[in-house]
Design a protein around this motif. Structure first.
Motif, PDB file in Angstrom:
ATOM      1  N   GLN A  52       0.812  -1.218   0.000  1.00 22.81           N
ATOM      2  CA  GLN A  52       0.000   0.000   0.000  1.00 22.81           C
ATOM      3  C   GLN A  52       0.847   1.271   0.000  1.00 22.81           C
ATOM      4  O   GLN A  52       0.302   2.372  -0.120  1.00 22.81           O
ATOM      5  CB  GLN A  52      -0.911   0.017   1.228  1.00 22.81           C
ATOM      6  CG  GLN A  52      -1.811  -1.197   1.364  1.00 22.81           C
ATOM      7  CD  GLN A  52      -2.624  -1.166   2.646  1.00 22.81           C
ATOM      8  OE1 GLN A  52      -3.310  -0.185   2.938  1.00 22.81           O
ATOM      9  NE2 GLN A  52      -2.554  -2.235   3.429  1.00 22.81           N
ATOM     10  N   ALA A 101      -4.097   3.817   5.691  1.00 19.22           N
ATOM     11  CA  ALA A 101      -4.280   2.373   5.857  1.00 19.22           C
ATOM     12  C   ALA A 101      -5.408   2.098   6.852  1.00 19.22           C
ATOM     13  O   ALA A 101      -5.614   2.853   7.812  1.00 19.22           O
ATOM     14  CB  ALA A 101      -2.984   1.731   6.337  1.00 19.22           C
ATOM     15  N   ASP A 102      -6.112   1.015   6.636  1.00 18.24           N
ATOM     16  CA  ASP A 102      -7.251   0.636   7.474  1.00 18.24           C
ATOM     17  C   ASP A 102      -6.757   0.289   8.885  1.00 18.24           C
ATOM     18  O   ASP A 102      -6.082  -0.725   9.080  1.00 18.24           O
ATOM     19  CB  ASP A 102      -7.963  -0.561   6.843  1.00 18.24           C
ATOM     20  CG  ASP A 102      -9.249  -0.932   7.549  1.00 18.24           C
ATOM     21  OD1 ASP A 102      -9.259  -0.954   8.793  1.00 18.24           O
ATOM     22  OD2 ASP A 102     -10.241  -1.223   6.858  1.00 18.24           O
ATOM     23  N   ALA A 104      -8.382  -0.688  11.606  1.00 14.70           N
ATOM     24  CA  ALA A 104      -8.945  -1.914  12.183  1.00 14.70           C
ATOM     25  C   ALA A 104      -8.246  -3.151  11.617  1.00 14.70           C
ATOM     26  O   ALA A 104      -7.939  -4.096  12.351  1.00 14.70           O
ATOM     27  CB  ALA A 104     -10.443  -1.974  11.911  1.00 14.70           C
ATOM     28  N   GLU A 105      -7.977  -3.129  10.319  1.00 14.38           N
ATOM     29  CA  GLU A 105      -7.282  -4.259   9.714  1.00 14.38           C
ATOM     30  C   GLU A 105      -5.833  -4.326  10.212  1.00 14.38           C
ATOM     31  O   GLU A 105      -5.291  -5.419  10.418  1.00 14.38           O
ATOM     32  CB  GLU A 105      -7.312  -4.160   8.191  1.00 14.38           C
ATOM     33  CG  GLU A 105      -6.680  -5.337   7.470  1.00 14.38           C
ATOM     34  CD  GLU A 105      -7.384  -6.658   7.757  1.00 14.38           C
ATOM     35  OE1 GLU A 105      -6.714  -7.716   7.645  1.00 14.38           O
ATOM     36  OE2 GLU A 105      -8.589  -6.652   8.089  1.00 14.38           O
ATOM     37  N   THR A 158      -5.062   6.366  14.059  1.00 14.50           N
ATOM     38  CA  THR A 158      -4.427   6.176  12.754  1.00 14.50           C
ATOM     39  C   THR A 158      -3.227   5.250  12.898  1.00 14.50           C
ATOM     40  O   THR A 158      -2.499   5.317  13.898  1.00 14.50           O
ATOM     41  CB  THR A 158      -3.958   7.543  12.207  1.00 14.50           C
ATOM     42  OG1 THR A 158      -5.089   8.397  12.061  1.00 14.50           O
ATOM     43  CG2 THR A 158      -3.240   7.408  10.882  1.00 14.50           C
TER      44      THR A 158
END
Length: 262
Positions: A52, A101-102, A104-105, A158
């Protein structure tokens, strides 16, 4: 993967021992048990995160469990010593991608959570209050305590690098080539990754970064708080090592960055 005896040891880091093996691999070993947990976190997080990002980053894998050894392909370049405008633009794009970037992931992939961050911050503030503030001149205790109170209240939402400075931003031939050392990655305040970039670099570099990253006045102010906090870690590191020179250097940095008493 066997260890290559033809290797080069990097300068000592605070957390890990690292060496270049066979001219291609960086091999890292933790210096303390809690660092081993961070290295394992990187082996879970970075394979997901790396694709990413617009710059190369380490993607380590475990090659030995007892004692722990992780290994990744070397990220080319040398620590950034002369920040250029082009570097600022590229780093801004990198941080924008990282912070998008996610979260939670990222936690599912091993990144420390918001709850972890709040506990760690509270512990850090207690340690700095008890170990560093008493070493400062009495007239600086009040602004020092005010700084710690502000840091304790900062947001956490974040995925961040957590230790972004010139030693972890690599460059070669006038261009950025990678970002290394994600052992402090966690869900936190994005301003922590902007502390050095906005407040310890030439204005043209900071302006160039802002051309690729949405810097608000609030974010800039929070980044300043993290910048002011940086030398406090050097003080406690020196105290842990009983290294008076490191303690003194850290205290000089604390006083230089601390706002003057009203």
């Amino acid at each position: 993967m066997p260890t290559d005896p033809a290797s080069t040891t990097f300068p000592d880091g605070w957390d890990s021992e690292a060496r270049l093996v066979g001219g291609r691999w960086v091999e890292r070993r933790p210096r303390r048990p809690e660092v081993a947990e961070r290295l394992r976190m990187e082996t879970c997080l970075m394979p997901w995160l790396a694709p990413q990002l617009p710059l190369p980053v380490p993607v380590p894998a475990v090659v030995a469990d007892d004692p722990l050894v992780v290994r990744h392909v070397v990220v080319p370049g040398e620590p950034l010593t002369a920040p250029l405008v082009a570097h600022g633009r590229r780093l801004g794009a990198f941080l924008r991608a990282l912070h998008a970037a996610d979260a939670a992931e990222a936690v599912r992939r091993g990144a420390p959570s918001v709850e972890w961050t709040r506990r760690e911050r509270a512990d850090m503030v207690r340690e700095f209050t008890s170990r560093v503030v008493p070493l400062l001149p009495a007239e600086r205790h009040r602004p020092a305590s005010a700084l710690l109170a502000k840091v304790a209240a900062l947001p956490a939402h974040t995925l961040v690098h957590g230790d972004l400075g010139p030693e972890h931003v690599l460059a070669r031939d006038g261009r950025l080539t990678g970002v290394i050392d994600f052992g402090d990655a966690h869900i936190g305040d994005p301003a922590i990754d902007l502390a050095w970039a906005l407040h310890a670099t030439p204005p043209a570099f900071a302006d160039a970064l802002a051309s690729n990253y949405p810097i608000t006045p609030q974010l800039c102010q929070r980044a300043l708080l993290w910048h002011q906090l940086g030398p406090w870690h050097e003080v406690t590191h020196g105290l842990d090592l009983d290294d008076r020179d490191t303690v003194r250097s850290g205290l000089d940095g604390v006083l230089a960055r601390l706002p003057a008493a009203p």
